[in-house]
Design an enzyme around this catalytic site. Structure first.
Site, PDB file in Angstrom:
ATOM      1  CG  ASP A 104      -1.833  -1.127   1.343  1.00 13.67           C
ATOM      2  OD1 ASP A 104      -2.152  -1.688   0.274  1.00 13.67           O
ATOM      3  OD2 ASP A 104      -2.244  -1.476   2.458  1.00 13.67           O
TER       4      ASP A 104
HETATM    5  N1  URA Z   1      -1.161  -5.888   4.051  1.00 14.72           N
HETATM    6  C1  URA Z   1      -1.683  -4.661   4.014  1.00 14.72           C
HETATM    7  O1  URA Z   1      -2.733  -4.405   4.594  1.00 14.72           O
HETATM    8  N2  URA Z   1      -1.014  -3.710   3.327  1.00 14.72           N
HETATM    9  C2  URA Z   1       0.150  -3.935   2.690  1.00 14.72           C
HETATM   10  O2  URA Z   1       0.731  -3.021   2.091  1.00 14.72           O
HETATM   11  C3  URA Z   1       0.691  -5.233   2.744  1.00 14.72           C
HETATM   12  C4  URA Z   1       0.011  -6.192   3.426  1.00 14.72           C
END
Ligand code: URA
Length: 240
Positions: A104
């Site tokens: 993310d």
């Molecule tokens: N899980 C998440 O919620 N976000 C990420 O970036 C990676 C794993």
């Protein structure tokens, strides 16, 4: 770096493993002057001379594997009209490479980027169980009940419950918990969704490892380097 002859045929002549085995039997393949008939013959394609039916063959350019310590604020995409992308942290020659398991925009940490589609598939396919471990900080205290739920797997609002994972609580206080969580899948927002289901909001998330690859302490946020031979081999040989 050595490679099996049938794998080299697959990579360089676009054949399946089965087609490569038949191809080896049916053609006159000579490596460094020796006729090879065994599919599992290992050689260094960049140091050896290979001829097929008398014609010299040059190996395709080597694959490249990049390890990046992703900072927050960068999106996991090759291009984006609004946000900075992780490719802006790398030289332009890598702009069309693929991300191995996106993060993310606000997540930091270990990111692999490569032009090796087969290896990318191996790491991201659930079949090969490349565990991913994250450091998390949440807005509320974690407890043994959370540990048990992560250990057994639980419904977190997706089609299937999470596979059994691990939650290792490092510290927990009234408005704060730090922990390491290991998951087997890599679903969209998975860690945040799992922790939300357990009643915690993730306020900081950093990926620490993927299978045998651990984020090196020497790699500061925003820095990258190429994976070394040992690291590449550890991925190729990883089979849980
Ligand atoms: N899980 C998440 O919620 N976000 C990420 O970036 C990676 C794993």
């Amino acid at each position: 770096m050595t490679i099996r002859l049938d794998k080299w045929i697959c990579d360089n002549l676009n054949k399946t493993r089965k087609e490569a085995k038949d191809y080896i039997k049916a053609n006159n393949i000579v490596v460094d002057g020796v006729r090879i008939k065994d599919s599992d013959y290992k050689f260094d394609p960049y140091a050896s001379e290979i001829t097929i039916n008398g014609k010299s063959i040059t190996s395709k350019p080597e694959y490249t594997y990049i390890i990046l310590n992703k900072p927050a604020g960068y999106v996991s995409a090759n291009s984006d009209n609004v946000h900075k992308t992780v490719f802006e942290l790398l030289p332009k020659e890598y702009k069309d490479y693929s991300i191995v398991g996106r993060l993310d925009i606000d997540t930091e940490g270990l990111m692999l980027i490569t032009n090796d589609g087969a290896l990318n598939h191996k790491i991201t396919s659930p079949k090969h169980h490349f565990d991913k471990t994250y450091f998390i900080r949440t807005d509320s205290p974690c407890n043994e009940d959370d540990v048990k739920k992560v250990e057994t797997g639980f419904d977190y609002g997706e089609e299937k419950p999470s596979l059994p994972g691990r939650l290792n609580i490092l510290s927990t206080e009234e408005n704060d918990c730090t922990a390491e969580i290991t998951i087997h899948e890599g679903k969209f927002h998975q860690v945040k969704k799992m922790m939300h289901t357990l009643g915690h909001e993730v306020i900081y998330l950093k990926r620490l490892s993927m299978g045998p690859i651990t984020l090196p302490e020497s790699l500061n946020t925003g820095e990258w380097r190429l994976l070394n031979e040992e690291e590449i081999k550890s991925i190729e040989e990883y089979n849980v």
